[in-house]
Design a protein around this motif. Structure first.
Motif, PDB file in Angstrom:
ATOM      1  N   ILE A 143       7.764  21.712  53.522  1.00 16.07           N
ATOM      2  CA  ILE A 143       8.127  20.463  53.916  1.00 16.07           C
ATOM      3  C   ILE A 143       9.995  21.148  54.385  1.00 16.07           C
ATOM      4  CG2 ILE A 143       9.029  18.495  54.413  1.00 16.07           C
ATOM      5  CD1 ILE A 143       6.327  17.571  54.124  1.00 16.07           C
ATOM      6  N   LYS A 144      10.475  21.408  55.334  1.00 15.10           N
ATOM      7  CA  LYS A 144      12.134  21.590  54.454  1.00 15.10           C
ATOM      8  C   LYS A 144      12.867  20.284  54.836  1.00 15.10           C
ATOM      9  CE  LYS A 144      12.468  26.486  56.362  1.00 15.10           C
ATOM     10  NZ  LYS A 144      11.547  26.250  57.260  1.00 15.10           N
ATOM     11  N   GLY A 145      13.132  20.079  53.415  1.00 18.28           N
ATOM     12  CA  GLY A 145      13.965  19.003  53.263  1.00 18.28           C
ATOM     13  C   GLY A 145      13.533  18.163  51.561  1.00 18.28           C
ATOM     14  N   GLU A 146      14.559  17.212  50.687  1.00 14.65           N
ATOM     15  CA  GLU A 146      14.572  16.722  50.196  1.00 14.65           C
ATOM     16  C   GLU A 146      13.395  15.333  49.927  1.00 14.65           C
ATOM     17  OE1 GLU A 146      16.263  18.181  47.622  1.00 14.65           O
ATOM     18  OE2 GLU A 146      16.459  20.062  49.006  1.00 14.65           O
ATOM     19  N   PRO A 147      13.445  15.110  48.202  1.00 14.80           N
ATOM     20  CA  PRO A 147      12.857  13.697  48.373  1.00 14.80           C
ATOM     21  C   PRO A 147      13.419  12.883  48.491  1.00 14.80           C
ATOM     22  CG  PRO A 147      12.318  15.282  45.967  1.00 14.80           C
ATOM     23  CD  PRO A 147      13.338  15.911  47.226  1.00 14.80           C
ATOM     24  N   VAL A 148      14.489  12.551  49.123  1.00 16.75           N
ATOM     25  CA  VAL A 148      15.269  11.498  49.232  1.00 16.75           C
ATOM     26  C   VAL A 148      15.695  11.394  50.778  1.00 16.75           C
ATOM     27  CG1 VAL A 148      16.615  10.961  47.257  1.00 16.75           C
ATOM     28  CG2 VAL A 148      17.591  12.828  48.385  1.00 16.75           C
ATOM     29  N   THR A 149      14.983  12.633  51.751  1.00 13.36           N
ATOM     30  CA  THR A 149      15.311  13.022  52.894  1.00 13.36           C
ATOM     31  C   THR A 149      15.127  11.662  53.971  1.00 13.36           C
ATOM     32  OG1 THR A 149      15.891  15.059  53.025  1.00 13.36           O
ATOM     33  CG2 THR A 149      15.614  13.831  55.146  1.00 13.36           C
ATOM     34  N   ARG A 150      15.981  11.370  54.283  1.00 10.79           N
ATOM     35  CA  ARG A 150      15.274   9.985  55.419  1.00 10.79           C
ATOM     36  C   ARG A 150      14.467  10.545  56.939  1.00 10.79           C
ATOM     37  NH1 ARG A 150      19.153   4.781  55.808  1.00 10.79           N
ATOM     38  NH2 ARG A 150      19.627   4.486  54.379  1.00 10.79           N
TER      39      ARG A 150
END
Ligand SMILES: Nc1ncnc2c1ncn2[C@@H]1O[C@H](COP(=O)(O)OP(=O)(O)OP(=O)(O)O)[C@@H](O)[C@H]1O
Ligand SMILES: [Mg+2]
Lengths: 487, 349
Positions: A377-384
């Motif tokens: 997944i392109k995103g961070e754990p905190v990404t909404r």
């Protein structure tokens, strides 16, 4: 109108979604845009259509620099966009929907609007009733309406972001005809898609995006393999068809009848063995969705019986279906699947069993990083979740599934995913089949249905075909059945 | 150039909002031919001018903080618990009932006070659950349900004060017969505030903060509030969670009502909720539903309320002036937030 994008940059925090993109499109050209999930395609389209602003860079129309700050600026300059996820359609009549965004007097002339609508329709062979309500339309019809609306507002540049995901084959054909006609009239069409055959068949030239950069442009004749290589930076090949079907029956459906809105389904009989994959085909709104939701426990059947591993499930609440090991993945990601405003980590916490009263955030973030890695997944754990790209939202949704499961129900599991991810997702799903999960899924992509199912049910207007053996069925046969021949 | 997403930038807009609200209120006063500076001076002196005043502010702060705490949970679940006024009132009624029944018994005063609190909590919960049941099983929007129940609660209070619980002789607007000193929550010598109720208020907001910040329950509540449909499909029993939000908020409201009886008025009076429920709604909106800011902002609002009490006497101004300022603050902060968002979105090409 000639469209030029010059050195466009757009970052979201640390993500460089558009990195120095320059693209020029001449009047009358259908421009294809390809690229893996999160490559930055939608971002560039949103910049051009005024939904977001570029950090730096210029937009030239017919050689003149313009400033586009809002979607209404864009439409004033003749740029209109059809979105990847259909925006909310309120329960209003088609004519009134047309009037939205139109700068007219205080008292719009509905008759005139209705007349020009009819006129436009006849040009393209569309057949929408101006007095019909928008929420009664299928996805394909909404799309037609949206195209008409944009043309009527004076669009000279039409942007379509993954327009073929929810529509039937015949609607797709009509759409392509329309687009070609519009291009002949000198319009610019920008067509974003993951379906290579669509892009290759339609577009005059193709631009390929990877990780925010424009990595190449090609013109016909196209070579599919080299396009794929350009998209992913490596060769991708379709996996072998596998059959994992066991002989132990897991789901037994006897004489199942469903009543939901306008759809009535009567007397379905089916036994699904462990590890089996059942594909549901049919035009949108033919009853396959109601069938799937009944298996999920979200719709109550009005007759017949549903058993899971011998246990009667009919009439039980949704919660019991879940605890029995049935899981359902809806198609509308942001309405029914994910919760805008919450982060990726929070979604994983919600989908897990509760342990204790307080959340162990650190552990949750570790688990989340793990899944982000596995599911790419392109995103961070905190990404909404609403900030993820369409394809990455789909990955997040699939990453939330529990293990083990007995029955997995999927609506359009690879909608919006690039080819590589679709293959990967299916390999994950097939792994579940090895662990004795059975899968029932809906897809509008006939190739997908034929390739991944063991057996297929075709729906037509609430009627259900006998299960077809996928290995012995061709695309043509399937297409005929979907069109209602043979029922 | 200043970074448009930095906290400093955001803070600047908040300051602008406060200035805007002050200007607005000043204009209102000028229109009413009142001296604004003098009014502001009186408000400051009236709220922090002496130890007694500060203690009064704290007395007002506690029920407001309790109401805000409860509302943070219902807001998290996406619910507009307008009915909180009625829930506070019912808390007060139940506490009064318990005290009236037990005041002549042999129980120790401490025990009676504790039972009074519990009974108040029960009252608030019952009233909140009515709104919840109407919403979840009857399909009645919680705003309408709550509004209706607020009227019923007020009517009930008046009926009790002038009917069954009336003072010997004739009933009066000053309420029921005050309870014996022994049944008062112990106060600080010479002041109106009580360490006990202050403790309850502070524990309340900390508990809510922890629930929302760190528990499964809080996270699920937020999921229900942000997208009920998806939350249900993920497997959260949405009805149950909404109901729990109502129950807990009702408990907080009941606690606020109980404090009003046990620590402030020592009897039931007609408008026992003193509008703290509605004020709590404003505080919650002003802090954008962030529990962290509830305590300071509620304290500020309480100070405005207490500070403006003197206005009618000295300036012949209505004391609702504090309401004008509070309302203006909420509106301006929301408005400036909207302006800031627009500006941040619009970066120059
Ligand atoms: N509003 C946003 N906030 C933060 N990051 C964003 C936002 N919108 C997009 N991104 C990020 O920018 C990158 C590009 O996203 P974009 O939506 O353009 O991808 P895409 O090429 O359309 O992908 P897909 O095929 O999955 O739809 C992604 O990494 C995405 O997470
Ligand atoms: Mg996209």
């Amino acid at each position: 109108m000639n469209v030029e994008l010059v050195h466009i940059h757009k970052s979201f925090g640390a993500v460089h979604a558009n990195n120095d993109i320059s693209l020029s499109i001449k009047s009358g050209v259908i421009q294809g845009i390809l690229g893996e999930n999160g490559a930055g395609k939608s971002t560039l389209m949103k910049v051009l259509s005024g939904f977001i602003q570029a950090d730096t860079g210029q937009i030239l129309l017919d050689g003149k620099a313009v400033r586009i700050h809002t979607p209404s600026d864009a439409i004033k300059h003749g740029i209109g966009m059809l979105h990847q996820d259909p925006l909310d359609f309120p329960p209003m009549k088609i004519v009134d929907n047309m009037l939205i965004g139109h700068e007219g007097g205080l008292f719009p002339n509905r008759r005139q609007v209705s007349n020009s609508l009819t006129e436009l329709q006849s040009q393209f062979g569309f057949n929408l009733d101006p007095e019909a309500y928008v929420d009664s339309l299928t996805v394909g019809e909404r799309q037609q309406l949206e195209i008409l609306r944009l043309l009527w507002l004076g669009a000279r540049v039409l942007i379509l972001d993954e327009p073929t995901t929810g529509i039937s084959a015949s609607q797709k054909e009509k759409l392509f005809e329309t687009l070609k006609k519009l291009a002949e009239q000198g319009m610019v069409i920008i067509f974003v898609s993951h379906k290579l055959e669509d892009v290759e068949g339609l577009c005059h030239k193709i631009a390929v995006f990877r990780q925010g950069c424009l990595v190449g442009e090609t013109v016909p004749p196209y070579n599919t393999d080299s396009l794929v290589e350009l998209m992913f930076g490596k060769v991708v090949s379709l996996d072998e068809k596998t059959q994992l079907e066991g002989s132990e029956p897991v789901v037994e459906i006897t004489n199942l009848s469903i009543d939901d809105n306008r759809i009535q389904i009567r007397g379905v009989n089916l036994t699904i063995n462990c590890g089996e994959v059942i594909g549901l085909a049919g035009m949108e709104g033919s009853g396959q969705r109601q069938f799937l939701r009944t298996l999920a426990g979200l719709i109550r059947s009005v007759g017949g019986e549903l058993r899971l591993s011998g246990k009667r499930m009919t009439g039980k609440p949704y919660h019991s279906f879940q605890t029995a090991g049935i899981s359902y993945v809806p198609a509308s990601r942001l309405e029914e699947g994910l919760i805008p405003g919450l982060s990726v980590t929070e979604h994983f916490i919600l989908s897990e069993d509760q342990s204790g009263f307080f959340i162990d955030r650190e552990k949750a973030v570790t688990i989340c990083r793990d899944r982000i890695k596995t599911f790419n997944i392109k995103g961070e754990p905190v990404t909404r979740v609403e900030a993820l790209s369409g394809g990455n939202q789909q990955r997040a949704l699939l990453a939330m599934l529990r293990t083990p499961l007995r029955l997995l129900l999927l609506e359009h599991p690879t909608r919006g995913l690039d080819i590589e991810s679709s293959i990967w997702i299916w390999s994950q799903l097939k792994d579940r089949c090895k662990q004795k999960t059975c899968i029932v899924f809906i897809s509008a992509d006939l190739e997908e249905v034929l390739h991944y199912s063991d057996r297929i049910l075709v729906f037509y207007n609430g009627k259900v075909s006998q299960p077809l053996d996928a290995a012995a069925t061709t695309v043509d046969q399937l297409g005929q059945l979907i069109g209602g021949k043979g029922f | 150039m200043l970074n448009k997403t930095s906290p400093v930038y955001k803070f600047g807009f908040q300051i602008l909002a406060i200035v805007g609200a002050l200007i607005f209120t000043t204009v209102v006063m000028l229109l009413a031919k009142a001296p604004p500076l003098e009014a502001y001076r009186l408000i400051v002196i009236g709220s922090v001018g002496s130890v007694g005043k500060i203690s009064d502010v704290i007395v007002a702060w506690i029920p407001l903080l309790l109401a805000t705490s409860g509302l943070l949970l219902t807001f998290a679940a996406g619910l507009w618990n307008i009915g909180i006024e009625g829930q506070i009132t019912l808390g007060a009624i139940f506490t009064t009932l318990a005290l009236r029944l037990l005041q002549d018994s042999a129980l120790s005063p401490a025990l009676i006070i504790i039972i009074g609190f519990l009974s108040g909590i029960l009252g608030g919960m019952i009233w909140a659950s009515l709104t919840g049941l109407l919403k979840i099983y009857g399909g009645v929007n919680e705003i309408f349900g709550g509004l209706g129940l607020n009227f019923v609660a007020t009517a009930l209070t008046i009926w009790l004060i002038f009917g069954p619980w009336k003072r010997p002789g004739v009933g009066s607007m000053s309420g029921t017969v005050p309870f014996d000193n022994l049944l008062w929550l112990p106060q600080v010598e010479g002041l109106r505030m009580s360490w006990w109720s202050l403790g309850i208020g502070l524990i309340g907001i900390v508990v809510v903060f922890l629930i929302l910040q760190g528990t499964y329950f809080g996270l699920r509540l937020k999921a229900v509030g942000k997208n009920g449909r998806a939350a249900f499909i993920i497997g959260i029993p949405t009805g149950k969670y909404m109901m729990s939000a109502f129950f807990i908020c009702g408990a907080f409201a009941g606690l606020a009502g109980a404090t009003q009886v046990l620590a402030v008025y020592h009897r039931l009076i007609p408008s026992i909720s003193s509008g703290y429920g509605f004020l709590g709604l404003m505080v919650a909106m002003l802090i954008n539903y962030q529990a962290l800011w509830a305590a300071p902002v509620a304290l500020f609002f309480a100070a405005l309320n207490i500070g403006s009490i003197q206005l009618p006497i000295v300036l012949k101004l209505d004391s609702t002036l504090s309401g004008v300022l509070q309302g203006a603050l909420v509106l301006f902060v929301l408005m400036m937030d909207g302006v800031r968002r627009r500006l941040t979105a619009k970066k120059v090409n």
